[in-house]
Design an enzyme around this catalytic site. Structure first.
Site, PDB file in Angstrom:
ATOM      1  N   LYS A 114    -100.767  50.888 -22.260  1.00 37.85           N
ATOM      2  CA  LYS A 114    -101.598  52.079 -22.018  1.00 37.85           C
ATOM      3  C   LYS A 114    -102.642  52.254 -23.117  1.00 37.85           C
ATOM      4  CE  LYS A 114     -98.062  54.888 -21.926  1.00 37.85           C
ATOM      5  NZ  LYS A 114     -96.910  53.981 -22.056  1.00 37.85           N
ATOM      6  N   ARG A 147     -95.675  63.204 -18.148  1.00 36.46           N
ATOM      7  CA  ARG A 147     -94.546  62.277 -18.197  1.00 36.46           C
ATOM      8  C   ARG A 147     -93.339  62.802 -17.434  1.00 36.46           C
ATOM      9  NH1 ARG A 147     -95.685  59.448 -22.998  1.00 36.46           N
ATOM     10  NH2 ARG A 147     -94.130  57.917 -23.548  1.00 36.46           N
ATOM     11  N   ARG A 200     -95.532  44.852 -32.542  1.00 37.77           N
ATOM     12  CA  ARG A 200     -96.707  45.740 -32.535  1.00 37.77           C
ATOM     13  C   ARG A 200     -96.926  46.378 -33.911  1.00 37.77           C
ATOM     14  NH1 ARG A 200     -97.033  50.738 -28.479  1.00 37.77           N
ATOM     15  NH2 ARG A 200     -95.073  51.341 -29.475  1.00 37.77           N
ATOM     16  N   ARG A 258     -94.272  51.448 -35.813  1.00 31.32           N
ATOM     17  CA  ARG A 258     -93.855  52.793 -35.417  1.00 31.32           C
ATOM     18  C   ARG A 258     -92.345  52.957 -35.567  1.00 31.32           C
ATOM     19  NH1 ARG A 258     -96.774  54.157 -29.797  1.00 31.32           N
ATOM     20  NH2 ARG A 258     -94.645  54.808 -29.302  1.00 31.32           N
ATOM     21  N   ARG A 270     -86.040  54.719 -24.685  1.00 31.90           N
ATOM     22  CA  ARG A 270     -87.333  55.145 -24.123  1.00 31.90           C
ATOM     23  C   ARG A 270     -87.519  54.579 -22.710  1.00 31.90           C
ATOM     24  NH1 ARG A 270     -90.920  52.831 -28.669  1.00 31.90           N
ATOM     25  NH2 ARG A 270     -92.685  53.300 -27.327  1.00 31.90           N
TER      26      ARG A 270
HETATM   27  P1  AP5 Z   1     -99.624  49.399 -26.143  1.00 37.71           P
HETATM   28  O1  AP5 Z   1    -101.035  49.360 -25.677  1.00 37.71           O
HETATM   29  O2  AP5 Z   1     -99.324  49.950 -27.485  1.00 37.71           O
HETATM   30  O3  AP5 Z   1     -98.661  50.084 -25.048  1.00 37.71           O
HETATM   31  P2  AP5 Z   1     -98.407  51.572 -24.674  1.00 37.71           P
HETATM   32  O4  AP5 Z   1     -98.155  51.561 -23.200  1.00 37.71           O
HETATM   33  O5  AP5 Z   1     -99.475  52.475 -25.205  1.00 37.71           O
HETATM   34  O6  AP5 Z   1     -97.022  51.800 -25.423  1.00 37.71           O
HETATM   35  P3  AP5 Z   1     -96.452  53.026 -26.182  1.00 37.71           P
HETATM   36  O7  AP5 Z   1     -95.240  52.535 -26.936  1.00 37.71           O
HETATM   37  O8  AP5 Z   1     -97.511  53.723 -26.963  1.00 37.71           O
HETATM   38  O9  AP5 Z   1     -95.992  53.914 -24.988  1.00 37.71           O
HETATM   39  P4  AP5 Z   1     -94.993  55.094 -25.021  1.00 37.71           P
HETATM   40  O10 AP5 Z   1     -95.271  55.665 -23.673  1.00 37.71           O
HETATM   41  O11 AP5 Z   1     -93.598  54.737 -25.315  1.00 37.71           O
HETATM   42  O12 AP5 Z   1     -95.402  55.890 -26.311  1.00 37.71           O
HETATM   43  P5  AP5 Z   1     -96.235  57.212 -26.573  1.00 37.71           P
HETATM   44  O13 AP5 Z   1     -96.949  57.045 -27.839  1.00 37.71           O
HETATM   45  O14 AP5 Z   1     -96.981  57.638 -25.358  1.00 37.71           O
HETATM   46  O15 AP5 Z   1     -99.116  47.907 -26.038  1.00 37.71           O
HETATM   47  C1  AP5 Z   1     -97.846  47.576 -26.498  1.00 37.71           C
HETATM   48  C2  AP5 Z   1     -97.878  46.300 -27.284  1.00 37.71           C
HETATM   49  O16 AP5 Z   1     -98.079  45.241 -26.390  1.00 37.71           O
HETATM   50  C3  AP5 Z   1     -99.008  46.211 -28.300  1.00 37.71           C
HETATM   51  O17 AP5 Z   1     -98.532  45.585 -29.449  1.00 37.71           O
HETATM   52  C4  AP5 Z   1    -100.038  45.351 -27.600  1.00 37.71           C
HETATM   53  O18 AP5 Z   1    -100.872  44.675 -28.499  1.00 37.71           O
HETATM   54  C5  AP5 Z   1     -99.103  44.403 -26.878  1.00 37.71           C
HETATM   55  N1  AP5 Z   1     -99.666  43.700 -25.753  1.00 37.71           N
HETATM   56  C6  AP5 Z   1    -100.447  44.166 -24.788  1.00 37.71           C
HETATM   57  N2  AP5 Z   1    -100.714  43.194 -23.919  1.00 37.71           N
HETATM   58  C7  AP5 Z   1    -100.048  42.072 -24.377  1.00 37.71           C
HETATM   59  C8  AP5 Z   1     -99.916  40.729 -23.925  1.00 37.71           C
HETATM   60  N3  AP5 Z   1    -100.550  40.292 -22.852  1.00 37.71           N
HETATM   61  N4  AP5 Z   1     -99.149  39.884 -24.615  1.00 37.71           N
HETATM   62  C9  AP5 Z   1     -98.528  40.302 -25.735  1.00 37.71           C
HETATM   63  N5  AP5 Z   1     -98.608  41.532 -26.224  1.00 37.71           N
HETATM   64  C10 AP5 Z   1     -99.369  42.413 -25.545  1.00 37.71           C
HETATM   65  O19 AP5 Z   1     -95.050  58.269 -26.787  1.00 37.71           O
HETATM   66  C11 AP5 Z   1     -94.141  58.180 -27.863  1.00 37.71           C
HETATM   67  C12 AP5 Z   1     -93.090  59.250 -27.753  1.00 37.71           C
HETATM   68  O20 AP5 Z   1     -93.687  60.565 -27.821  1.00 37.71           O
HETATM   69  C13 AP5 Z   1     -92.312  59.272 -26.436  1.00 37.71           C
HETATM   70  O21 AP5 Z   1     -91.232  58.382 -26.455  1.00 37.71           O
HETATM   71  C14 AP5 Z   1     -91.886  60.749 -26.361  1.00 37.71           C
HETATM   72  O22 AP5 Z   1     -90.751  60.977 -27.136  1.00 37.71           O
HETATM   73  C15 AP5 Z   1     -93.060  61.494 -26.946  1.00 37.71           C
HETATM   74  N6  AP5 Z   1     -94.032  61.922 -25.919  1.00 37.71           N
HETATM   75  C16 AP5 Z   1     -95.281  61.404 -25.703  1.00 37.71           C
HETATM   76  N7  AP5 Z   1     -95.870  62.022 -24.654  1.00 37.71           N
HETATM   77  C17 AP5 Z   1     -94.975  62.929 -24.189  1.00 37.71           C
HETATM   78  C18 AP5 Z   1     -94.964  63.843 -23.102  1.00 37.71           C
HETATM   79  N8  AP5 Z   1     -96.011  63.924 -22.266  1.00 37.71           N
HETATM   80  N9  AP5 Z   1     -93.873  64.616 -22.913  1.00 37.71           N
HETATM   81  C19 AP5 Z   1     -92.825  64.552 -23.733  1.00 37.71           C
HETATM   82  N10 AP5 Z   1     -92.753  63.698 -24.774  1.00 37.71           N
HETATM   83  C20 AP5 Z   1     -93.804  62.890 -25.004  1.00 37.71           C
HETATM   84 MG    MG Z   2     -99.510  54.064 -26.650  1.00 36.43          MG
END
Ligand code: AP5
Ligand code: MG
Length: 219
Positions: free
Chosen positions: A19, A94, A128, A161, A172
């Site tokens: 994402k 979410r 990552r 992270r 997660r």
């Molecule tokens: P990346 O682009 O970082 O993926 P992402 O989908 O953004 O992953 P996140 O871990 O950020 O998602 P998340 O939903 O768990 O976390 P968030 O911060 O929203 O890519 C991932 C990796 O893959 C990178 O290293 C990238 O380089 C690599 N990659 C990409 N393509 C590749 C390829 N082809 N080959 C190899 N590698 C590749 O949320 C964190 C926490 O916050 C949640 O767990 C929750 O507790 C809380 N939170 C956030 N939003 C809410 C909400 N709305 N409600 C309640 N709690 C919330």
């Molecule tokens: Mg992210």
């Protein structure tokens, strides 16, 4: 000449589905402003705000979501200052309750769904590295920074992270299945869900780009 309407999009997908990576491409190509709920929460944790202290353990150790009312208020507050801006929400909504809270105020034009196999995801998250102030992400194998350990734009240090440990990642993914997958059905029912499947962001991106080229030309 009539004013073009504002374009409002959401990007969804399991943790590590890309994402953040795809959002950066969309921002660059289409000028949408990205708002990431995860980045906002991490900034609050780092600054030790009341909100940050409330959610720190839940996010970093338990892999659980922040409470719906807290996160909905936080995001809707940010969006108020973006009334005339095309935006892209990353990580919100979410839960169905969050989607309804958003719907009460804004109608979403498109939901981009990254459908990436869970097996692929686990391997990625442990390699990552993140620039916390901006949310920019790197991957030692897939898109390494120019200088190891440093952000390309600012030369500041990259970190891993706190919630990218194998145990928290597993939790997660479970939370995604139980609480976030129903949001996909919710948007499918509204006819705004666009699903892109694959294992590599580089291969998925051209399809998303072609899709948005058409969509954004229509608004
Ligand atoms: P990346 O682009 O970082 O993926 P992402 O989908 O953004 O992953 P996140 O871990 O950020 O998602 P998340 O939903 O768990 O976390 P968030 O911060 O929203 O890519 C991932 C990796 O893959 C990178 O290293 C990238 O380089 C690599 N990659 C990409 N393509 C590749 C390829 N082809 N080959 C190899 N590698 C590749 O949320 C964190 C926490 O916050 C949640 O767990 C929750 O507790 C809380 N939170 C956030 N939003 C809410 C909400 N709305 N409600 C309640 N709690 C919330
Ligand atoms: Mg992210």
């Amino acid at each position: 000449m009539a004013l073009r309407s504002i374009y409002r999009a959401v990007i969804m997908g399991p943790p590590g589905s890309g994402k953040g990576t795809v959002s950066a491409h969309i921002t660059k190509r289409f000028g949408l402003k990205q708002l990431s709920s995860g980045d906002l929460l991490r900034a609050n944790i780092k600054a030790k705000t009341e909100l940050g202290l409330l959610v720190k353990y839940r996010i970093e150790q338990e892999g659980q979501l922040a409470p719906d009312d807290v996160i909905s208020q936080l995001i809707l507050h940010e969006l108020r200052s973006m009334e005339r801006t095309d935006w892209l929400l990353d990580g919100f909504p979410r839960t169905v309750s969050q989607a309804e809270a958003l719907d009460n105020v804004y109608s979403v034009d498109t939901v981009i769904h990254l459908d990436v196999p869970l097996q692929t995801i686990k391997e990625r998250l442990t390699s990552r590295w993140t620039h916390l102030p901006s949310g920019r992400v790197y991957n030692v194998e897939f898109n390494p920074p120019r200088v190891a350990g440093l952000d390309d734009d600012t030369d500041e240090a990259l970190v891993q992270r706190a919630d990218d440990t194998p145990e928290t990642v597993t939790q997660r993914l479970k939370v995604y299945e139980t609480q976030t997958e129903p949001v996909l059905a919710y948007y499918r029912g509204k006819g705004v869900l666009a699903t892109f499947s694959g294992t590599e962001t580089n291969k998925i991106w051209p399809h998303i780009q072609a899709f948005l080229d058409k969509e954004i030309a229509l608004v």
